[in-house]
Design a protein around this motif. Structure first.
Motif, PDB file in Angstrom:
ATOM      1  N   ARG A  46     -10.371  11.912 -31.146  1.00 36.27           N
ATOM      2  CA  ARG A  46     -11.700  12.291 -30.837  1.00 36.27           C
ATOM      3  C   ARG A  46     -11.873  13.710 -31.015  1.00 36.27           C
ATOM      4  O   ARG A  46     -13.120  14.342 -30.956  1.00 36.27           O
ATOM      5  CB  ARG A  46     -12.119  11.851 -29.319  1.00 36.27           C
ATOM      6  CG  ARG A  46     -12.602  10.486 -29.249  1.00 36.27           C
ATOM      7  CD  ARG A  46     -12.358  10.174 -27.705  1.00 36.27           C
ATOM      8  NE  ARG A  46     -12.314   8.597 -27.592  1.00 36.27           N
ATOM      9  CZ  ARG A  46     -13.495   7.877 -27.373  1.00 36.27           C
ATOM     10  NH1 ARG A  46     -14.325   8.491 -26.859  1.00 36.27           N
ATOM     11  NH2 ARG A  46     -13.577   6.473 -27.203  1.00 36.27           N
ATOM     12  N   ASN A  49     -13.540  14.070 -34.929  1.00 39.43           N
ATOM     13  CA  ASN A  49     -15.193  14.114 -34.786  1.00 39.43           C
ATOM     14  C   ASN A  49     -16.073  14.460 -33.822  1.00 39.43           C
ATOM     15  O   ASN A  49     -17.220  14.540 -33.616  1.00 39.43           O
ATOM     16  CB  ASN A  49     -15.734  12.723 -34.922  1.00 39.43           C
ATOM     17  CG  ASN A  49     -15.486  11.674 -33.746  1.00 39.43           C
ATOM     18  OD1 ASN A  49     -14.800  12.095 -32.983  1.00 39.43           O
ATOM     19  ND2 ASN A  49     -16.150  10.581 -33.849  1.00 39.43           N
ATOM     20  N   LEU A  51     -15.883  14.363 -30.495  1.00 39.75           N
ATOM     21  CA  LEU A  51     -16.170  13.755 -29.587  1.00 39.75           C
ATOM     22  C   LEU A  51     -15.760  14.488 -28.072  1.00 39.75           C
ATOM     23  O   LEU A  51     -16.303  14.458 -26.957  1.00 39.75           O
ATOM     24  CB  LEU A  51     -16.152  12.221 -29.241  1.00 39.75           C
ATOM     25  CG  LEU A  51     -16.893  11.476 -30.161  1.00 39.75           C
ATOM     26  CD1 LEU A  51     -16.634  10.099 -29.872  1.00 39.75           C
ATOM     27  CD2 LEU A  51     -18.345  11.702 -29.938  1.00 39.75           C
ATOM     28  N   ARG A  78     -20.124  14.230 -38.433  1.00 35.65           N
ATOM     29  CA  ARG A  78     -19.957  12.883 -38.185  1.00 35.65           C
ATOM     30  C   ARG A  78     -20.316  11.800 -38.936  1.00 35.65           C
ATOM     31  O   ARG A  78     -19.926  10.688 -38.852  1.00 35.65           O
ATOM     32  CB  ARG A  78     -20.647  12.956 -36.676  1.00 35.65           C
ATOM     33  CG  ARG A  78     -19.910  13.563 -35.800  1.00 35.65           C
ATOM     34  CD  ARG A  78     -20.889  13.486 -34.479  1.00 35.65           C
ATOM     35  NE  ARG A  78     -20.087  14.209 -33.145  1.00 35.65           N
ATOM     36  CZ  ARG A  78     -20.568  14.544 -32.197  1.00 35.65           C
ATOM     37  NH1 ARG A  78     -21.948  14.465 -31.841  1.00 35.65           N
ATOM     38  NH2 ARG A  78     -19.806  15.298 -31.237  1.00 35.65           N
ATOM     39  N   MET A  83     -16.439   6.148 -36.814  1.00 37.66           N
ATOM     40  CA  MET A  83     -15.465   5.725 -35.756  1.00 37.66           C
ATOM     41  C   MET A  83     -15.812   4.224 -35.237  1.00 37.66           C
ATOM     42  O   MET A  83     -16.812   3.625 -35.120  1.00 37.66           O
ATOM     43  CB  MET A  83     -15.800   6.634 -34.699  1.00 37.66           C
ATOM     44  CG  MET A  83     -14.723   6.412 -33.447  1.00 37.66           C
ATOM     45  SD  MET A  83     -14.645   7.997 -32.425  1.00 37.66           S
ATOM     46  CE  MET A  83     -13.141   7.846 -31.536  1.00 37.66           C
TER      47      MET A  83
ATOM     48  N   ALA B 180     -21.482   9.459 -32.630  1.00 38.82           N
ATOM     49  CA  ALA B 180     -20.386   9.691 -33.476  1.00 38.82           C
ATOM     50  C   ALA B 180     -20.700   9.157 -34.867  1.00 38.82           C
ATOM     51  O   ALA B 180     -20.102   9.511 -35.994  1.00 38.82           O
ATOM     52  CB  ALA B 180     -19.508   8.614 -33.027  1.00 38.82           C
ATOM     53  N   SER B 181     -21.883   8.610 -35.113  1.00 40.60           N
ATOM     54  CA  SER B 181     -22.092   8.201 -36.369  1.00 40.60           C
ATOM     55  C   SER B 181     -23.450   9.026 -37.037  1.00 40.60           C
ATOM     56  O   SER B 181     -23.925   8.796 -38.105  1.00 40.60           O
ATOM     57  CB  SER B 181     -22.942   6.771 -36.702  1.00 40.60           C
ATOM     58  OG  SER B 181     -24.068   6.795 -35.903  1.00 40.60           O
ATOM     59  N   GLY B 182     -23.443  10.296 -36.132  1.00 34.00           N
ATOM     60  CA  GLY B 182     -24.441  11.376 -36.950  1.00 34.00           C
ATOM     61  C   GLY B 182     -25.621  11.214 -36.477  1.00 34.00           C
ATOM     62  O   GLY B 182     -26.355  12.057 -36.872  1.00 34.00           O
TER      63      GLY B 182
END
Lengths: 257, 269
Positions: A46, A49, A51, A78, A83, B180-182
């Motif tokens: 994590r 990216n 998080l 991201r 993910m 998380a996918s932007g």
């Protein structure tokens, strides 16, 4: 290329999640991170990216230190790093197609995405990715009508629709039964090879790690205690990583021949 | 080993002694409050229930039979009440969205913003609907407009609170995936929060609409338009059979609307 340089992470409650991590992950590799729960596997993955945010050191993704990224830069990172989650994290009341198209969010403007104005190419890409994981017949089903394995395949399609350069998978098979687990891992491996997407997977099943990984990184108490090609790994290595002897429940079993 | 363990456990109390004492104390305190308030209200009640039964006869004699000949004239006022409730509920439903999101702790991670909106909503809810109506009638004069304003503010307080609590109980996993996918904040909210709360949102809006119908009747009595205003006029002129007709019409309307919105809610959840 992903490069951890002296990365450390201390949670606000004082727990040390990562301790002085130095790892370099090359493009196209299929890396499996193993370790017991609480070893820092999730924190490691994590961090990439963001998080979670490491508190010391530097983390380079394509030679950019991502630890200072904010707002737009962070979202750009991201979109590049997809993910996959243990609990699939689909929107249950939404249909499969829209869940997969959500992978385009980072590439799509706010208004366009709110009014579902996706380009023909985006929709074709999303549908094509559903066919790649063989779930296209469920395209208009609601996500909660699908089984666990099917949901995880949809989430793979979602991450592919993002057209990422890296895929992070945080315990992708922990909630699945053995045959479905192997199916999901096979898809991940196939995508890694066909699209040359660098893939980093957290697992705690040692047989699966040995079967699918190019390279295995072992973690214990926030530290990297092993890093080497999967071919060099034996049960003895795992005993060292886990700090105890191997037990029945460390194995997923049911390998597909 | 195992048998010894289960034996000790079977003789163990279900709750620790401390919890038991606490619960017992709370029980007696609540009981005390009830007893006290019952004694108190008895002193204040003149004649008790016996008197009420006697009065009941006079009331019934005055109100019955209802005068149904006025039905055509009150119909318009009843529609006005429903329209007031619809407009007020709609405006409140729109305004509630940003307020509810900002006062949900899991979405608004910026603490000061969360506390400001939360406090604002708490203040809003402390103002009774009647007080709101009196204020707005004072500002804008007798009519439908102050009624709509009062209902809007009143229902906004309830709705934003209920919906922010719904938001706080959603599954956070899909939100994490969108992040998380932007996706940016608006995309995350639209794609993973909205689908999760949409059914409850509709259900709560319908519920507040029902409350608004009833509330608008009461508000009419202080001059905020609609059927309440007409009812108040008839009561003031001691025109009880007419008032009874109005009461029956209100009763029927509320029942019908509740029935319809219950059906819609059943279909949603």
């Amino acid at each position: 290329m992903i490069e951890f340089k002296n990365v450390g992470l201390v949670y606000p409650n004082g727990t040390e999640g990562l301790k002085n991590i130095n790892v370099k992950i090359n493009d196209g590799e299929f890396v499996v991170i193993v370790g017991l729960s609480g070893a820092g596997k999730s924190t490691f993955i994590r961090s990439i990216n963001r998080l979670v945010t490491p508190t010391s050191g530097s983390l380079l993704v394509d030679n950019e230190d991502i630890l200072k990224h904010k707002g737009k830069n962070l979202r750009k990172l991201r979109t590049k790093v997809g993910m996959i989650f243990q609990n699939y994290n689909l929107v249950k009341r939404t249909n499969v197609f829209k869940n997969v198209l959500a992978g385009r969010l980072g590439h799509t403007g706010t208004l366009r995405s709110i009014f579902n104005l996706y380009s023909k190419e985006d929709k074709a890409l999303a549908y094509n990715n559903l066919t790649r994981v063989n779930i296209e017949e469920k395209v208009y089903n609601r996500a909660d009508e699908l089984s666990g394995g099917q949901q995880q395949r949809v989430s793979i399609a979602r991450v592919l629709t993002q057209t990422p350069k890296y895929i992070l998978a945080d315990e992708p098979v922990a909630s699945l039964d053995p045959p479905t687990s192997h199916q999901v891992m096979t898809y991940l491996k196939k995508i890694n090879k066909e699209d040359n997407i660098t893939t980093i997977v957290n697992l705690h099943f040692i047989d699966m790690a040995m079967e699918y990984a190019d390279r295995i990184i072992g973690m214990r108490a926030g530290e990297v205690v092993f890093d080497g090609p999967a071919s060099e790994v034996t049960e003895k290595t795992f005993e060292e990583i886990y700090g105890r002897s191997i037990r029945e429940d460390d194995l997923r079993g049911g390998a597909q021949e | 080993m195992t048998t010894k363990n289960s034996l000790t456990q079977s003789s163990m109390p279900l709750y620790p002694a401390k919890t038991k004492i606490q619960v017992t104390i709370i029980f007696f305190v609540v009981l005390g409050i009830y007893t006290f308030s019952m004694i108190w209200t008895q002193d204040e009640m003149v004649g008790g229930f016996g008197g009420a039964l006697g009065n009941m006869y006079t009331v019934i004699e005055k109100f019955f039979p209802p005068n149904f000949t006025i039905l055509p004239t009150i119909w318009k006022a009843m529609m006005q009440t429903i329209q007031m409730a619809i407009i007020a509920t709609t405006i409140a439903a729109i305004l509630t969205v940003p307020l509810a999101v900002l006062s949900a702790q899991n979405i608004t991670t910026l603490k000061p913003l969360y506390y400001i909106t939360r406090t604002f909503l708490n203040l809003l809810r402390t103002i009774p609907d009647l007080v709101l109506a009196v204020i707005f009638v004072g500002l804008f004069g007798v009519g439908v407009f102050p009624g709509i304003l009062a209902l809007t503010v009143f229902s906004l307080g309830i709705l934003a609170k209920l919906i922010s609590e719904t938001i706080e109980s959603v599954d956070m996993n899909p939100l994490e995936a969108m992040r998380a996918s932007g996706g940016n904040v608006f995309q995350v909210i639209w794609y993973s929060l909205v689908p999760q709360i949409a059914p409850q949102f509709t259900s709560l809006v319908l519920y507040v609409f029902e409350i608004n119908i009833r509330a608008s009747v009461v508000l009419g009595m202080v001059g905020a338009g609609g059927i309440g205003l007409v009812l108040n006029q008839h009561l003031k002129f001691y025109n009880y059979p007419n008032a009874m007709t109005i009461i029956i019409v209100i009763f029927a309307t509320v029942l019908i609307i509740e029935f319809i919105s219950n059906k819609i809610r059943e279909a949603l959840l």
